[in-house]
Design an enzyme around this catalytic site. Structure first.
Site, mmCIF file in Angstrom:
data_model
loop_
_atom_site.group_PDB
_atom_site.id
_atom_site.type_symbol
_atom_site.label_atom_id
_atom_site.label_comp_id
_atom_site.label_asym_id
_atom_site.label_seq_id
_atom_site.Cartn_x
_atom_site.Cartn_y
_atom_site.Cartn_z
ATOM 1 N N ASN A 14 0.903 -1.333 0.042
ATOM 2 C CA ASN A 14 0.143 0.006 -0.130
ATOM 3 C C ASN A 14 0.953 1.144 0.125
ATOM 4 O OD1 ASN A 14 -1.804 2.171 0.422
ATOM 5 N ND2 ASN A 14 -2.337 1.212 2.657
ATOM 6 N N TRP A 15 1.143 1.945 -1.072
ATOM 7 C CA TRP A 15 1.711 2.950 -1.342
ATOM 8 C C TRP A 15 1.390 4.414 -0.657
ATOM 9 C CZ3 TRP A 15 4.665 3.524 -6.786
ATOM 10 C CH2 TRP A 15 5.520 1.993 -6.912
ATOM 11 N N LYS A 16 0.151 4.377 -0.274
ATOM 12 C CA LYS A 16 -0.658 5.296 0.413
ATOM 13 C C LYS A 16 -0.366 6.704 -0.551
ATOM 14 C CE LYS A 16 -0.003 3.243 4.785
ATOM 15 N NZ LYS A 16 0.019 3.411 6.316
ATOM 16 N N HIS A 102 -9.520 1.226 5.204
ATOM 17 C CA HIS A 102 -8.245 1.131 5.685
ATOM 18 C C HIS A 102 -8.475 2.169 6.930
ATOM 19 C CE1 HIS A 102 -4.278 2.325 6.717
ATOM 20 N NE2 HIS A 102 -3.437 1.340 5.898
ATOM 21 N N GLU A 104 -6.736 4.816 8.060
ATOM 22 C CA GLU A 104 -6.444 5.846 7.611
ATOM 23 C C GLU A 104 -7.674 6.700 7.110
ATOM 24 O OE1 GLU A 104 -2.808 5.608 5.855
ATOM 25 O OE2 GLU A 104 -1.873 4.981 7.515
ATOM 26 N N GLU A 172 -5.118 -4.797 10.831
ATOM 27 C CA GLU A 172 -4.079 -3.934 10.874
ATOM 28 C C GLU A 172 -4.451 -3.083 12.127
ATOM 29 O OE1 GLU A 172 -2.104 -2.771 6.805
ATOM 30 O OE2 GLU A 172 -4.066 -1.613 7.325
ATOM 31 N N GLY A 178 2.839 2.022 10.512
ATOM 32 C CA GLY A 178 4.072 3.072 10.573
ATOM 33 C C GLY A 178 4.729 3.494 11.847
ATOM 34 N N SER A 217 3.782 -2.395 10.307
ATOM 35 C CA SER A 217 5.315 -2.430 10.413
ATOM 36 C C SER A 217 5.735 -3.902 10.035
ATOM 37 C CB SER A 217 5.434 -2.169 11.926
ATOM 38 O OG SER A 217 5.200 -0.799 12.335
ATOM 39 N N GLY A 238 2.988 -1.033 4.172
ATOM 40 C CA GLY A 238 3.002 0.314 3.862
ATOM 41 C C GLY A 238 4.380 0.465 3.496
ATOM 42 N N GLY A 239 5.059 1.223 4.496
ATOM 43 C CA GLY A 239 6.364 1.701 4.184
ATOM 44 C C GLY A 239 7.400 1.068 3.442
HETATM 45 P P1 PGA Z 1 3.073 0.072 7.266
HETATM 46 O O1 PGA Z 1 1.789 0.278 6.836
HETATM 47 O O2 PGA Z 1 3.638 -1.120 6.920
HETATM 48 O O3 PGA Z 1 3.807 1.288 7.128
HETATM 49 O O4 PGA Z 1 3.122 0.020 8.997
HETATM 50 C C1 PGA Z 1 0.883 -0.636 6.815
HETATM 51 C C2 PGA Z 1 -0.665 -0.362 6.291
HETATM 52 O O5 PGA Z 1 -1.102 0.874 6.789
HETATM 53 O O6 PGA Z 1 -1.199 -0.991 5.434
#
Ligand code: PGA
Length: 255
Positions: A14-16, A102, A104, A172, A178, A217, A238-239
């Protein structure tokens, strides 16, 4: 007789809100890393970039096993919804999956489980696989509400009649996203077992075969442990999905 269902894992990035056209080079690099490796990854691989990059990344992924997805969709097919993108538009741009609900989006855009359910229906209407996210905050975890919250999110976010082919669940924990903090393998096992049991109860064999991803993470250094937890059928990353080498290190958990 209880046959064990064989589930093919999914490692999804997930590149956000990250990435420009030049980022297509990461997809090309990932495609090379996956095909160069002596041992082939036994999982599906997906990257969900910002919608603006779907066509370019789809092109960069040509000839590889990397699928491309969206990060959200509107519930409607089209209409007066400035700034929104429909599931049909994502599909038309080259997506085969879409992330919905998600944390967010639930937090920044006040998305309720009811809204998420409408988006899952939209994804299926367009022929996309929906990746439905659930997870508790730090405060909910401290209050001992994790399992009840997740059961409620699943009940509210999942429409009737979903299948293992058209739906993926991602657990999640909000506090792990993150932050570099992850739950213990035991904690992940408990939550995933509860998700599996809720899905089996409601969707029978489909719930038994549905992929359950862990996200929050995930990185190369913890992927083998987290992906080895019972009922964990892949990762939502994500990251560590932004750079081909890092993401490939997670995919390597399935070689
Ligand atoms: P993260 O994000 O791997 O940067 O913790 C995961 C996500 O929000 O899907």
């Amino acid at each position: 007789m209880t046959a064990t269902v064989k589930i093919k894992a999914l490692v999804a990035g997930n590149w956000k809100m990250n990435g420009l056209k030049a980022s297509a080079k990461e997809v090309k690099a990932l495609s090379r890393l996956i095909s160069k490796s002596a041992k082939k990854a036994k999982c599906d691989v997906l990257i969900c970039p910002p919608a603006t990059l779907i066509p370019a990344l789809k092109e960069a992924a040509k000839g590889s096993k990397i699928a491309i997805g969206g990060q959200d969709c509107h519930a409607k097919v089209s209409g007066a919804h400035t700034g929104d993108i429909s599931a049909e538009m994502l599909k038309d741009a080259g997506a085969s999956y879409v992330i919905v609900g998600h944390s967010e989006r639930r937090a920044d855009h006040a998305e309720t489980s009811e809204m998420v359910r409408a988006k899952v229906e939209a994804a299926h209407r367009a022929g996309l696989v929906a990746i439905v996210c659930v997870g508790e905050t730090d405060a909910q975890r401290d209050a001992g509400e994790t399992l009840s919250l997740i059961r409620a999110q699943l009940a509210g976010s999942l429409p009737k009649g979903i299948t293992a082919k058209n739906t993926v669940i991602a657990y999640e924990p909000v506090w792990a996203i993150g932050t570099g903090r992850t739950p213990t393998a035991d904690d992940v096992a408990k939550v995933h077992a509860a998700i599996r049991s809720a899905l089996k109860k409601r969707f029978k064999v489909e719930g038994e075969a549905m992929r359950l991803l862990y996200g929050g993470s995930v990185k190369a250094s913890n992927a083998v442990e987290l992906m080895g937890v019972p009922n964990v059928d892949g990762a939502l990353v994500g990251g560590a999905s932004l750079k081909a080498a890092d993401f490939n290190g997670i995919i390597a958990a399935y070689r």
